[in-house]
Design an enzyme around this catalytic site. Sequence first.
Site, PDB file in Angstrom:
ATOM      1  N   LEU A  49       0.868  -1.174   0.000  1.00 34.07           N
ATOM      2  CA  LEU A  49       0.000   0.000   0.000  1.00 34.07           C
ATOM      3  C   LEU A  49       0.903   1.221   0.000  1.00 34.07           C
ATOM      4  O   LEU A  49       1.822   1.321   0.813  1.00 34.07           O
ATOM      5  CB  LEU A  49      -0.881   0.029   1.258  1.00 34.07           C
ATOM      6  CG  LEU A  49      -2.242  -0.666   1.223  1.00 34.07           C
ATOM      7  CD1 LEU A  49      -2.924  -0.495   2.579  1.00 34.07           C
ATOM      8  CD2 LEU A  49      -3.128  -0.121   0.122  1.00 34.07           C
ATOM      9  N   ASP A  50       0.659   2.170  -0.897  1.00 32.07           N
ATOM     10  CA  ASP A  50       1.460   3.390  -0.946  1.00 32.07           C
ATOM     11  C   ASP A  50       1.339   4.150   0.375  1.00 32.07           C
ATOM     12  O   ASP A  50       0.325   4.036   1.074  1.00 32.07           O
ATOM     13  CB  ASP A  50       0.992   4.292  -2.085  1.00 32.07           C
ATOM     14  CG  ASP A  50       1.348   3.730  -3.454  1.00 32.07           C
ATOM     15  OD1 ASP A  50       2.247   2.877  -3.525  1.00 32.07           O
ATOM     16  OD2 ASP A  50       0.724   4.156  -4.443  1.00 32.07           O
TER      17      ASP A  50
END
Length: 318
Positions: A49-50
Amino acid sequence: MQPQRVRIPKRAVHGVLLLDKPLGLSSNDALQKAKRLYRAEKAGHTGTLDPLATGLLPLCFGAATKFSQVSLDADKRYTATLKLGETTTTADAEGAVTKRREVSVTREQIETACRRFTGAIDQVPPMHSALKKDGKALYEYARAGQDVEREPRTITIHRIDILDWQHDRLVIDVRCSKGTYIRTLAEDIGEALGCGAHLSALRRTGSGPLTLIGAVSLEQLTAQTEAERDALLQPADTLLADCPLVRLNDEDAGRFLSGVRRRTPLADAKQVRVYGPQPTAFLGSGHIAAGELISTRLLSPLEVQGLLNTHPAQESYS
Protein backbone atom coordinates in the site's frame (compact mmCIF):
# COMPACT_ATOMS: atom_id res chain seq x y z
CA MET A 1 31.36 5.18 25.33
CA GLN A 2 27.92 4.52 23.94
CA PRO A 3 25.55 2.29 25.93
CA GLN A 4 25.21 -1.21 24.52
CA ARG A 5 21.87 -1.91 22.85
CA VAL A 6 19.77 -4.55 24.55
CA ARG A 7 19.07 -7.40 22.16
CA ILE A 8 15.40 -8.38 22.30
CA PRO A 9 14.98 -12.16 21.94
CA LYS A 10 12.83 -13.23 19.01
CA ARG A 11 10.22 -15.97 19.09
CA ALA A 12 8.22 -18.19 16.78
CA VAL A 13 4.91 -16.45 16.05
CA HIS A 14 2.32 -17.94 13.69
CA GLY A 15 -0.77 -16.27 12.28
CA VAL A 16 -2.23 -13.33 10.37
CA LEU A 17 -2.65 -9.81 11.73
CA LEU A 18 -5.18 -7.52 10.07
CA LEU A 19 -3.42 -4.16 10.30
CA ASP A 20 -5.13 -0.86 9.53
CA LYS A 21 -2.14 0.90 7.97
CA PRO A 22 -1.86 4.59 8.78
CA LEU A 23 -1.36 7.45 6.34
CA GLY A 24 2.23 8.37 5.51
CA LEU A 25 3.84 5.04 6.34
CA SER A 26 5.12 2.54 3.78
CA SER A 27 3.91 -1.06 3.95
CA ASN A 28 7.40 -2.26 4.87
CA ASP A 29 7.78 0.32 7.66
CA ALA A 30 4.42 -0.79 9.09
CA LEU A 31 5.51 -4.44 8.83
CA GLN A 32 8.80 -3.81 10.63
CA LYS A 33 7.08 -1.97 13.48
CA ALA A 34 4.61 -4.82 13.97
CA LYS A 35 7.36 -7.43 13.68
CA ARG A 36 9.33 -5.73 16.47
CA LEU A 37 6.26 -5.51 18.70
CA TYR A 38 5.62 -9.24 18.26
CA ARG A 39 9.34 -10.10 18.51
CA ALA A 40 8.63 -12.34 15.53
CA GLU A 41 11.32 -14.42 13.87
CA LYS A 42 9.65 -14.25 10.47
CA ALA A 43 7.07 -11.86 8.97
CA GLY A 44 5.89 -10.47 5.64
CA HIS A 45 3.06 -8.41 4.20
CA THR A 46 0.62 -9.40 1.49
CA GLY A 47 0.72 -6.53 -0.98
CA THR A 48 2.07 -3.01 -0.97
CA LEU A 49 0.00 0.00 0.00
CA ASP A 50 1.46 3.39 -0.95
CA PRO A 51 2.23 5.80 1.94
CA LEU A 52 -0.71 7.90 0.65
CA ALA A 53 -3.08 4.95 1.20
CA THR A 54 -4.56 3.68 4.45
CA GLY A 55 -6.49 0.56 5.35
CA LEU A 56 -6.23 -3.19 5.27
CA LEU A 57 -2.71 -4.61 5.24
CA PRO A 58 -2.69 -8.29 6.24
CA LEU A 59 0.61 -9.18 7.90
CA CYS A 60 1.78 -12.79 7.96
CA PHE A 61 3.89 -14.29 10.74
CA GLY A 62 5.75 -17.60 10.76
CA ALA A 63 3.87 -20.39 8.98
CA ALA A 64 1.39 -17.91 7.49
CA THR A 65 4.12 -16.34 5.33
CA LYS A 66 4.01 -19.46 3.12
CA PHE A 67 0.54 -18.41 1.96
CA SER A 68 1.05 -14.67 1.49
CA GLN A 69 0.91 -15.13 -2.30
CA VAL A 70 -2.74 -16.15 -1.95
CA SER A 71 -3.56 -12.70 -0.61
CA LEU A 72 -1.29 -11.03 -3.16
CA ASP A 73 -3.26 -12.71 -5.95
CA ALA A 74 -6.67 -12.02 -4.39
CA ASP A 75 -9.19 -9.43 -5.56
CA LYS A 76 -9.06 -6.13 -3.71
CA ARG A 77 -11.59 -3.53 -2.59
CA TYR A 78 -10.95 0.20 -2.14
CA THR A 79 -12.67 3.41 -1.18
CA ALA A 80 -11.16 6.00 -3.52
CA THR A 81 -11.61 9.77 -3.33
CA LEU A 82 -11.14 11.65 -6.61
CA LYS A 83 -10.44 15.36 -6.94
CA LEU A 84 -12.14 16.36 -10.19
CA GLY A 85 -10.81 19.23 -12.29
CA GLU A 86 -7.11 18.72 -11.51
CA THR A 87 -4.49 16.40 -12.99
CA THR A 88 -1.10 15.96 -11.35
CA THR A 89 2.33 14.63 -12.28
CA THR A 90 1.81 11.48 -10.21
CA ALA A 91 -1.97 11.02 -10.69
CA ASP A 92 -2.37 11.47 -6.93
CA ALA A 93 -2.22 14.23 -4.32
CA GLU A 94 1.56 13.94 -3.90
CA GLY A 95 2.29 15.32 -7.37
CA ALA A 96 2.31 18.87 -8.70
CA VAL A 97 -0.82 20.07 -10.47
CA THR A 98 -0.25 20.08 -14.23
CA LYS A 99 -3.67 21.18 -15.42
CA ARG A 100 -6.89 22.65 -14.04
CA ARG A 101 -10.22 22.43 -15.82
CA GLU A 102 -13.77 23.44 -15.07
CA VAL A 103 -15.93 20.75 -13.49
CA SER A 104 -19.37 20.61 -15.08
CA VAL A 105 -20.68 17.05 -14.89
CA THR A 106 -23.89 15.26 -13.99
CA ARG A 107 -24.37 12.11 -11.95
CA GLU A 108 -25.48 10.32 -15.11
CA GLN A 109 -22.20 11.24 -16.80
CA ILE A 110 -20.25 9.96 -13.79
CA GLU A 111 -22.18 6.69 -13.80
CA THR A 112 -21.53 6.29 -17.53
CA ALA A 113 -17.81 6.94 -17.06
CA CYS A 114 -17.62 4.38 -14.24
CA ARG A 115 -19.41 1.77 -16.35
CA ARG A 116 -16.92 2.40 -19.16
CA PHE A 117 -14.10 1.16 -16.91
CA THR A 118 -15.95 -1.86 -15.54
CA GLY A 119 -14.98 -5.32 -16.73
CA ALA A 120 -11.72 -6.50 -18.29
CA ILE A 121 -9.73 -3.45 -19.42
CA ASP A 122 -6.18 -2.67 -20.49
CA GLN A 123 -4.41 -0.35 -18.07
CA VAL A 124 -1.05 1.36 -18.59
CA PRO A 125 0.94 1.37 -15.30
CA PRO A 126 1.79 4.87 -14.03
CA MET A 127 5.36 6.16 -14.22
CA HIS A 128 5.33 6.76 -10.47
CA SER A 129 5.08 3.08 -9.52
CA ALA A 130 7.39 0.36 -8.22
CA LEU A 131 6.94 -1.75 -11.37
CA LYS A 132 10.33 -2.49 -12.88
CA LYS A 133 11.62 -2.02 -16.41
CA ASP A 134 15.11 -3.26 -17.28
CA GLY A 135 15.75 -3.90 -13.59
CA LYS A 136 14.87 -0.36 -12.54
CA ALA A 137 11.68 0.86 -10.83
CA LEU A 138 9.53 3.14 -12.98
CA TYR A 139 9.50 5.84 -10.30
CA GLU A 140 13.30 6.08 -10.62
CA TYR A 141 12.91 6.98 -14.30
CA ALA A 142 10.15 9.45 -13.39
CA ARG A 143 12.32 11.18 -10.78
CA ALA A 144 15.03 11.54 -13.41
CA GLY A 145 12.52 13.22 -15.74
CA GLN A 146 12.33 10.24 -18.09
CA ASP A 147 9.10 8.86 -19.53
CA VAL A 148 9.58 5.28 -20.68
CA GLU A 149 7.23 3.10 -22.69
CA ARG A 150 5.05 0.78 -20.61
CA GLU A 151 3.11 -2.19 -21.87
CA PRO A 152 -0.59 -2.12 -20.98
CA ARG A 153 -1.77 -4.88 -18.65
CA THR A 154 -5.19 -6.49 -18.59
CA ILE A 155 -6.93 -6.06 -15.25
CA THR A 156 -10.54 -6.51 -14.19
CA ILE A 157 -12.75 -3.95 -12.47
CA HIS A 158 -15.59 -6.03 -11.08
CA ARG A 159 -17.69 -3.12 -9.87
CA ILE A 160 -17.60 0.63 -9.23
CA ASP A 161 -20.21 2.22 -6.95
CA ILE A 162 -20.61 5.93 -6.26
CA LEU A 163 -20.54 6.53 -2.51
CA ASP A 164 -20.59 10.34 -2.52
CA TRP A 165 -20.34 13.21 -5.00
CA GLN A 166 -20.06 16.90 -4.16
CA HIS A 167 -19.10 19.01 -7.22
CA ASP A 168 -15.34 18.32 -7.53
CA ARG A 169 -15.14 15.56 -4.90
CA LEU A 170 -16.12 12.05 -5.98
CA VAL A 171 -15.93 9.03 -3.66
CA ILE A 172 -16.21 5.57 -5.21
CA ASP A 173 -16.13 1.98 -4.00
CA VAL A 174 -13.96 -0.15 -6.32
CA ARG A 175 -13.79 -3.95 -6.45
CA CYS A 176 -10.98 -5.09 -8.70
CA SER A 177 -8.40 -7.71 -9.55
CA LYS A 178 -4.81 -7.68 -8.33
CA GLY A 179 -2.47 -5.33 -10.16
CA THR A 180 -5.06 -2.57 -10.58
CA TYR A 181 -3.70 0.96 -10.21
CA ILE A 182 -6.44 3.05 -8.64
CA ARG A 183 -4.48 6.23 -9.45
CA THR A 184 -4.65 5.37 -13.12
CA LEU A 185 -8.35 4.53 -12.83
CA ALA A 186 -9.00 7.92 -11.20
CA GLU A 187 -7.09 9.71 -13.96
CA ASP A 188 -8.93 7.75 -16.67
CA ILE A 189 -12.35 8.50 -15.17
CA GLY A 190 -11.43 12.18 -15.03
CA GLU A 191 -10.46 12.19 -18.71
CA ALA A 192 -13.67 10.37 -19.63
CA LEU A 193 -15.57 13.17 -17.86
CA GLY A 194 -13.59 15.81 -19.75
CA CYS A 195 -12.40 17.62 -16.62
CA GLY A 196 -9.47 15.51 -15.50
CA ALA A 197 -8.96 14.10 -12.00
CA HIS A 198 -6.42 12.76 -9.57
CA LEU A 199 -6.60 10.42 -6.59
CA SER A 200 -6.74 12.49 -3.40
CA ALA A 201 -7.25 9.65 -0.90
CA LEU A 202 -7.30 5.86 -0.93
CA ARG A 203 -8.36 3.29 1.65
CA ARG A 204 -8.16 -0.47 1.12
CA THR A 205 -11.21 -2.13 2.66
CA GLY A 206 -10.84 -5.71 1.44
CA SER A 207 -8.40 -8.33 0.22
CA GLY A 208 -9.92 -11.63 -0.82
CA PRO A 209 -12.10 -12.84 2.08
CA LEU A 210 -10.48 -10.38 4.52
CA THR A 211 -12.00 -7.02 5.51
CA LEU A 212 -11.30 -4.24 8.00
CA ILE A 213 -13.52 -5.96 10.56
CA GLY A 214 -11.20 -6.79 13.43
CA ALA A 215 -8.31 -4.75 11.99
CA VAL A 216 -6.07 -2.96 14.49
CA SER A 217 -3.95 0.20 14.26
CA LEU A 218 -0.26 0.41 15.17
CA GLU A 219 -1.19 2.73 18.05
CA GLN A 220 -3.55 0.12 19.48
CA LEU A 221 -0.96 -2.61 18.98
CA THR A 222 1.72 -0.59 20.76
CA ALA A 223 -0.51 0.00 23.78
CA GLN A 224 -1.27 -3.70 24.26
CA THR A 225 0.53 -6.43 26.16
CA GLU A 226 2.19 -9.25 24.26
CA ALA A 227 -0.60 -11.63 25.26
CA GLU A 228 -3.21 -9.20 23.96
CA ARG A 229 -1.34 -8.89 20.65
CA ASP A 230 -1.11 -12.65 20.31
CA ALA A 231 -4.87 -12.91 20.82
CA LEU A 232 -5.37 -10.69 17.75
CA LEU A 233 -3.62 -13.14 15.43
CA GLN A 234 -5.90 -15.05 13.13
CA PRO A 235 -4.98 -18.60 12.01
CA ALA A 236 -2.68 -19.03 9.01
CA ASP A 237 -5.53 -20.61 7.03
CA THR A 238 -7.44 -17.29 7.21
CA LEU A 239 -5.83 -16.38 3.88
CA LEU A 240 -7.41 -19.48 2.30
CA ALA A 241 -10.88 -19.01 3.77
CA ASP A 242 -12.49 -18.95 0.31
CA CYS A 243 -11.01 -22.33 -0.67
CA PRO A 244 -12.72 -25.73 -0.24
CA LEU A 245 -11.73 -27.69 2.87
CA VAL A 246 -10.24 -31.20 2.79
CA ARG A 247 -9.81 -33.16 6.03
CA LEU A 248 -7.53 -36.19 6.29
CA ASN A 249 -7.13 -38.94 8.86
CA ASP A 250 -3.83 -39.33 10.73
CA GLU A 251 -2.27 -41.73 8.21
CA ASP A 252 -3.19 -39.68 5.14
CA ALA A 253 -2.21 -36.43 6.90
CA GLY A 254 1.29 -37.77 7.52
CA ARG A 255 1.67 -38.85 3.91
CA PHE A 256 0.32 -35.56 2.63
CA LEU A 257 2.92 -33.68 4.71
CA SER A 258 5.57 -35.88 3.08
CA GLY A 259 4.41 -34.72 -0.35
CA VAL A 260 2.74 -38.02 -1.28
CA ARG A 261 -0.33 -37.74 -3.53
CA ARG A 262 -3.54 -39.11 -2.10
CA ARG A 263 -6.55 -40.56 -3.94
CA THR A 264 -9.78 -38.65 -3.30
CA PRO A 265 -13.39 -38.84 -4.52
CA LEU A 266 -13.61 -35.04 -4.41
CA ALA A 267 -14.12 -32.95 -7.56
CA ASP A 268 -11.24 -31.15 -9.25
CA ALA A 269 -10.29 -27.88 -7.57
CA LYS A 270 -7.55 -25.34 -8.33
CA GLN A 271 -6.84 -24.75 -4.65
CA VAL A 272 -7.93 -26.41 -1.41
CA ARG A 273 -6.93 -26.08 2.25
CA VAL A 274 -5.97 -29.34 3.89
CA TYR A 275 -6.28 -30.39 7.54
CA GLY A 276 -5.50 -33.33 9.76
CA PRO A 277 -8.15 -34.82 12.07
CA GLN A 278 -7.89 -32.03 14.69
CA PRO A 279 -10.05 -28.93 13.93
CA THR A 280 -7.07 -26.54 13.74
CA ALA A 281 -4.48 -28.97 12.32
CA PHE A 282 -3.86 -26.98 9.14
CA LEU A 283 -1.35 -28.84 6.96
CA GLY A 284 -1.09 -26.60 3.92
CA SER A 285 -2.62 -26.01 0.52
CA GLY A 286 -3.08 -28.28 -2.44
CA HIS A 287 -5.14 -28.89 -5.55
CA ILE A 288 -7.28 -31.76 -6.80
CA ALA A 289 -6.85 -33.12 -10.31
CA ALA A 290 -8.11 -36.41 -11.82
CA GLY A 291 -9.04 -37.85 -8.43
CA GLU A 292 -5.76 -37.01 -6.71
CA LEU A 293 -4.99 -34.56 -3.91
CA ILE A 294 -1.66 -32.93 -4.71
CA SER A 295 0.23 -30.71 -2.28
CA THR A 296 1.10 -27.12 -3.25
CA ARG A 297 2.47 -25.46 -0.10
CA LEU A 298 3.17 -27.61 2.96
CA LEU A 299 3.82 -26.73 6.58
CA SER A 300 6.50 -28.51 8.54
CA PRO A 301 5.43 -30.72 11.49
CA LEU A 302 6.88 -28.05 13.82
CA GLU A 303 4.77 -25.36 12.15
CA VAL A 304 1.62 -27.51 12.38
CA GLN A 305 2.28 -27.98 16.09
CA GLY A 306 2.96 -24.27 16.46
CA LEU A 307 -0.42 -23.47 14.94
CA LEU A 308 -2.13 -26.01 17.24
CA ASN A 309 -0.46 -24.33 20.23
CA THR A 310 -1.38 -20.82 19.06
CA HIS A 311 -5.01 -21.53 18.17
CA PRO A 312 -6.01 -24.61 20.22
CA ALA A 313 -9.68 -23.73 20.61
CA GLN A 314 -10.48 -22.08 17.29
CA GLU A 315 -12.44 -24.01 14.71
CA SER A 316 -11.31 -24.00 11.08
CA TYR A 317 -13.53 -22.49 8.42
CA SER A 318 -16.10 -24.97 7.19
